[in-house]
Motif scaffolding. Structure first.
Motif, mmCIF file in Angstrom:
data_model
loop_
_atom_site.group_PDB
_atom_site.id
_atom_site.type_symbol
_atom_site.label_atom_id
_atom_site.label_comp_id
_atom_site.label_asym_id
_atom_site.label_seq_id
_atom_site.Cartn_x
_atom_site.Cartn_y
_atom_site.Cartn_z
ATOM 1 N N CYS A 239 110.275 -28.824 95.421
ATOM 2 C CA CYS A 239 109.782 -29.719 94.370
ATOM 3 C C CYS A 239 109.973 -29.093 92.994
ATOM 4 O O CYS A 239 109.603 -27.949 92.767
ATOM 5 N N ILE A 240 110.550 -29.872 92.071
ATOM 6 C CA ILE A 240 110.750 -29.389 90.699
ATOM 7 C C ILE A 240 109.737 -30.008 89.737
ATOM 8 O O ILE A 240 109.913 -29.958 88.518
ATOM 9 N N CYS B 44 109.032 -33.055 88.924
ATOM 10 C CA CYS B 44 109.563 -34.080 88.008
ATOM 11 C C CYS B 44 108.615 -35.262 87.844
ATOM 12 O O CYS B 44 108.667 -35.979 86.854
ATOM 13 N N GLY B 45 107.775 -35.507 88.828
ATOM 14 C CA GLY B 45 106.794 -36.586 88.712
ATOM 15 C C GLY B 45 107.267 -37.958 89.162
ATOM 16 O O GLY B 45 106.489 -38.913 89.141
ATOM 17 N N CYS C 237 107.874 -39.186 92.032
ATOM 18 C CA CYS C 237 107.183 -39.711 93.215
ATOM 19 C C CYS C 237 105.795 -40.253 92.892
ATOM 20 O O CYS C 237 105.292 -41.134 93.582
ATOM 21 N N CYS D 245 113.120 -38.827 95.777
ATOM 22 C CA CYS D 245 112.989 -37.435 95.339
ATOM 23 C C CYS D 245 114.368 -36.818 95.091
ATOM 24 O O CYS D 245 115.196 -36.773 96.001
ATOM 25 N N PRO D 246 114.635 -36.327 93.887
ATOM 26 C CA PRO D 246 115.970 -35.820 93.547
ATOM 27 C C PRO D 246 116.338 -34.528 94.257
ATOM 28 O O PRO D 246 117.517 -34.184 94.340
ATOM 29 N N THR D 247 115.358 -33.793 94.753
ATOM 30 C CA THR D 247 115.665 -32.518 95.396
ATOM 31 C C THR D 247 115.386 -32.533 96.899
ATOM 32 O O THR D 247 115.373 -31.483 97.541
ATOM 33 N N ILE E 23 110.599 -33.847 99.800
ATOM 34 C CA ILE E 23 109.582 -34.458 100.655
ATOM 35 C C ILE E 23 110.156 -34.601 102.060
ATOM 36 O O ILE E 23 111.225 -35.182 102.253
HETATM 37 S S1 SF4 Z 1 109.989 -36.607 93.249
HETATM 38 FE FE1 SF4 Z 1 110.342 -34.729 94.455
HETATM 39 S S2 SF4 Z 1 110.790 -33.131 92.930
HETATM 40 FE FE2 SF4 Z 1 109.836 -34.858 91.845
HETATM 41 S S3 SF4 Z 1 107.631 -34.343 91.798
HETATM 42 FE FE3 SF4 Z 1 107.991 -35.634 93.606
HETATM 43 S S4 SF4 Z 1 108.341 -34.158 95.295
HETATM 44 FE FE4 SF4 Z 1 108.592 -33.048 93.367
#
Ligand code: SF4
Ligand code: SF4
Length: 56
Positions: free
Chosen positions: A9-10, A12-13, A15, A48-50, A53
């Motif tokens: 998780c980076i 990014c918010g 989600c 989620c870009p990375t 999840i």
């Molecule tokens: S979308 Fe992914 S990277 Fe961004 S806050 Fe949520 S879990 Fe973290």
């Protein structure tokens, strides 16, 4: 089965807005899924870009 946010998780918010059930919470430097609220719809996994999840 649970949905969990990993160390990828980076913060990014994205989600937070995507979860229809407000099950994702932002703590100090970590995002967590509230298992009592999560319906396991899977929407957050898609956006989620990375790919932080995961289902386990
Ligand atoms: S979308 Fe992914 S990277 Fe961004 S806050 Fe949520 S879990 Fe973290
Ligand atoms: S699986 Fe659905 S309900 Fe659970 S945290 Fe992700 S978007 Fe929210």
């Amino acid at each position: 089965m649970l949905y969990r946010i990993t160390d990828d998780c980076i913060l990014c918010g994205t989600c937070l807005d995507e979860c229809p059930y407000n099950a994702i919470e932002e703590n100090e430097d970590i995002f967590v899924i509230n298992q009592d609220e999560c319906t396991k719809c899977g929407d957050c996994i898609e956006i989620c870009p990375t790919e932080a999840i995961i289902e386990e």
